[in-house]
Write an enzyme that holds these catalytic residues in place. Structure first.
Site, PDB file in Angstrom:
ATOM      1  N   CYS A   1       0.842  -1.191   0.000  1.00 59.17           N
ATOM      2  CA  CYS A   1       0.000   0.000   0.000  1.00 59.17           C
ATOM      3  C   CYS A   1       0.882   1.247   0.000  1.00 59.17           C
ATOM      4  O   CYS A   1       0.921   2.018  -0.933  1.00 59.17           O
ATOM      5  CB  CYS A   1      -0.873   0.035   1.257  1.00 59.17           C
ATOM      6  SG  CYS A   1      -1.929  -1.380   1.430  1.00 59.17           S
TER       7      CYS A   1
HETATM    8  N1  SAJ Z   1       6.382   2.229   8.952  1.00 60.63           N
HETATM    9  C1  SAJ Z   1       7.426   2.930   9.519  1.00 60.63           C
HETATM   10  N2  SAJ Z   1       7.152   3.883  10.469  1.00 60.63           N
HETATM   11  C2  SAJ Z   1       5.866   4.141  10.856  1.00 60.63           C
HETATM   12  C3  SAJ Z   1       4.812   3.417  10.267  1.00 60.63           C
HETATM   13  C4  SAJ Z   1       5.087   2.456   9.317  1.00 60.63           C
HETATM   14  O1  SAJ Z   1       8.601   2.720   9.189  1.00 60.63           O
HETATM   15  O2  SAJ Z   1       5.689   5.007  11.743  1.00 60.63           O
HETATM   16  C5  SAJ Z   1       6.669   1.232   7.924  1.00 60.63           C
HETATM   17  C6  SAJ Z   1       6.246  -0.174   8.319  1.00 60.63           C
HETATM   18  O3  SAJ Z   1       7.307  -0.833   8.966  1.00 60.63           O
HETATM   19  C7  SAJ Z   1       5.950  -0.811   6.965  1.00 60.63           C
HETATM   20  C8  SAJ Z   1       5.439   0.343   6.137  1.00 60.63           C
HETATM   21  O4  SAJ Z   1       5.898   1.540   6.775  1.00 60.63           O
HETATM   22  O5  SAJ Z   1       7.131  -1.314   6.376  1.00 60.63           O
HETATM   23  C9  SAJ Z   1       3.914   0.378   6.023  1.00 60.63           C
HETATM   24  O6  SAJ Z   1       3.412   0.252   7.327  1.00 60.63           O
HETATM   25  P1  SAJ Z   1       1.855   0.533   7.660  1.00 60.63           P
HETATM   26  O7  SAJ Z   1       1.731   0.573   9.155  1.00 60.63           O
HETATM   27  O8  SAJ Z   1       1.339   1.666   6.883  1.00 60.63           O
HETATM   28  O9  SAJ Z   1       1.152  -0.835   7.248  1.00 60.63           O
HETATM   29  P2  SAJ Z   1       0.443  -1.250   5.897  1.00 60.63           P
HETATM   30  O10 SAJ Z   1       1.329  -1.159   4.730  1.00 60.63           O
HETATM   31  O11 SAJ Z   1      -0.164  -2.569   6.199  1.00 60.63           O
HETATM   32  O12 SAJ Z   1      -0.689  -0.152   5.685  1.00 60.63           O
HETATM   33  C10 SAJ Z   1      -2.016  -0.515   5.866  1.00 60.63           C
HETATM   34  C11 SAJ Z   1      -2.818   0.569   5.208  1.00 60.63           C
HETATM   35  N3  SAJ Z   1      -4.188   0.120   5.167  1.00 60.63           N
HETATM   36  C12 SAJ Z   1      -4.874   0.263   3.993  1.00 60.63           C
HETATM   37  O13 SAJ Z   1      -4.410   0.792   3.003  1.00 60.63           O
HETATM   38  C13 SAJ Z   1      -6.263  -0.249   3.981  1.00 60.63           C
HETATM   39  C14 SAJ Z   1      -2.697   1.862   5.996  1.00 60.63           C
HETATM   40  O14 SAJ Z   1      -3.638   2.822   5.481  1.00 60.63           O
HETATM   41  C15 SAJ Z   1      -2.987   1.632   7.461  1.00 60.63           C
HETATM   42  O15 SAJ Z   1      -2.811   2.858   8.155  1.00 60.63           O
HETATM   43  C16 SAJ Z   1      -2.004   0.606   7.994  1.00 60.63           C
HETATM   44  O16 SAJ Z   1      -2.275  -0.617   7.264  1.00 60.63           O
HETATM   45  C17 SAJ Z   1      -2.219   0.362   9.489  1.00 60.63           C
HETATM   46  O17 SAJ Z   1      -2.537   1.350  10.191  1.00 60.63           O
HETATM   47  O18 SAJ Z   1      -2.002  -0.793   9.905  1.00 60.63           O
END
Ligand code: SAJ
Length: 414
Positions: A259
């Site tokens: 995403c």
């Molecule tokens: N990450 C960081 N620092 C942060 C947050 C995330 O390095 O502060 C990294 C994570 O390790 C990962 C990547 O970014 O590698 C993405 O992390 P993510 O928490 O955004 O997880 P995703 O990719 O599963 O995003 C999904 C998205 N959901 C949908 O699109 C429906 C996102 O909008 C959500 O906010 C996220 O899940 C969530 O909150 O779990």
């Protein structure tokens, strides 16, 4: 209603199950042979759908998984839940177009087609509608309805599910939107009405763009904090005490998943290609996030160098390969990028990943006891199953890329 769900992946299958549960008749179109076999055998491959849910749906007689395009007829609503990946950093709408061409022949008058896949504004109106009109010879918004409703599935999230996450719904016309809303009202609890297709498409892309940009911001902050000799994780903890006006993001080894690294590029590429404009913050954020794995490797190299060790003669243990903690998904995982970069530098790298399908020599599913035999341990994806104190007690040196390890002289944080 008769519902056709195009694609039974981590978005389509939960939606199909919710539709069966609401009493609809659901055709789950899944072209993948292995996936189709598993659906028919009630063997789920989607972490949020247990086998028993799949079995119950099949037992109702109102859920039909299929690969046969002939079965896609007579449906009242077709929902397209197929991937929109990047290919060579370019948006790839081929799955969306294929799904539209597959379902169009079976489209009956007055039926509704909804796109859920994440894409740039204009896709529903300018890509999907022409395909459906071309195949049927009908007029969208008149002979059939068309809408967009972005997916908000967060795999593994127990609190926010398909049913209770607010669902944005949009239509080509207000009548189309009403039809889309009628379906989603039967399977979800909160509807949010958008005034246009493009509004909804842009909202979805922006939801994830704001994450991508903010993660890049803290990653760049972390690099400057290191230069200043300040612990960035402590700085962010201090910021987080502000009860308003601050949203917490923390630096990591990079940005993975399908995403956050992808959705913003849909927007920036579309603007650049169609309008010649550049979404500069997104492009810069992409550069920063993409360079984070190499930055982590450089930091490890510097630390080993200070110990008089050349990385090419070091034994390194990489903890975690999934793109974020407590998931099995290693797609676009920065932890995998870090590991590959270390191998390219000649280091002897072992990985610990509980979700590894196949174990090759030197890889583990649990943290091995001989931690002290490694010149460095690099914590990339802190799964809950990792005992961080145990690691801190036994490792010679740890580079913590998530700011979660206990304080100790031999533990360095980004
Ligand atoms: N990450 C960081 N620092 C942060 C947050 C995330 O390095 O502060 C990294 C994570 O390790 C990962 C990547 O970014 O590698 C993405 O992390 P993510 O928490 O955004 O997880 P995703 O990719 O599963 O995003 C999904 C998205 N959901 C949908 O699109 C429906 C996102 O909008 C959500 O906010 C996220 O899940 C969530 O909150 O779990």
């Amino acid at each position: 209603m008769r519902i056709a769900v195009m694609g039974q992946g981590y978005v389509g299958l939960p939606l199909a199950m919710a539709a069966v549960d609401a009493g609809h008749h659901v055709i789950g179109f899944e072209p993948g042979h292995q996936r189709f076999e598993r659906l028919s055998a009630a063997s789920s491959y989607v972490e949020d759908v247990p086998d028993k849910t799949l079995r119950a749906a099949l037992d109702t007689g109102r859920y039909l998984p299929t690969r046969d395009e002939e079965t896609l007829t007579g449906f009242d609503v077709a929902v397209i839940t197929v991937p929109t990946p990047l290919k060579d950093r370019q948006p790839d709408l081929s799955y969306v177009c294929a799904a539209a061409r597959t379902l169009a022949p079976g489209l009956k008058g007055g039926a509704t087609v909804v796109l859920e896949s994440t894409t740039h504004p204009g896709t529903t109106r300018d890509v999907l509608v022409p395909i459906l009109e071309g195949v049927t010879g009908w007029k969208a918004g008149v002979d059939f309805h068309i809408g967009f409703s972005p997916e908000r599935i967060d795999p593994g999230n127990q609190q926010w599910t398909f049913e209770n996450t607010p669902k944005i719904v949009a239509g080509l016309t207000l009548d189309c939107r009403d039809r889309v809303a009628e379906f989603y009202a039967s399977v979800t609890q909160h509807l949010v009405l958008a005034e246009s297709l493009e509004e909804a498409e842009l909202a979805k892309v922006f939801e994830n763009t704001q994450r991508q940009v903010n993660i890049a911001l803290v990653s760049e902050l972390q690099r400057h904090a290191h230069t200043l000799g300040v612990d960035v994780y402590r700085v962010i903890d201090l910021c987080t005490t502000k009860p308003f006006g601050f949203t917490r993001y923390v630096p990591g080894p990079g940005v993975g998943g399908h995403c956050i690294p992808c959705d913003p590029v849909y927007l920036s590429e579309h603007l650049h290609r169609e309008y010649g404009t550049r979404f500069r913050l997104v492009e810069l954020a992409q550069e920063i996030n993409d360079s984070q794995p190499a930055y982590v490797v450089r930091r490890l190299q510097d630390s080993l160098n200070r110990q008089g060790k050349a990385i090419s003669s070091c034994r390194i243990l990489a903890l975690g390969q999934a793109y974020k903690p407590n998931t099995a998904d290693m797609r676009e995982s920065p932890a995998v990028d870090v590991t590959e970069l270390l191998v390219d530098l000649g280091a002897h790298v072992s990985v610990v990943e509980p979700h590894l399908q196949y174990l090759t020599a030197g890889d583990y599913r649990e943290v091995p006891d001989d931690l002290s035999s490694y010149d460095a341990v690099v914590l990339l994806t802190p799964h809950d199953t990792f005992d961080l104190q145990h690691i801190a007690d036994r490792a010679r040196f740890v580079l913590d890329t998530r700011g979660v390890m206990p304080d100790a002289a031999h533990i360095e944080r980004l």
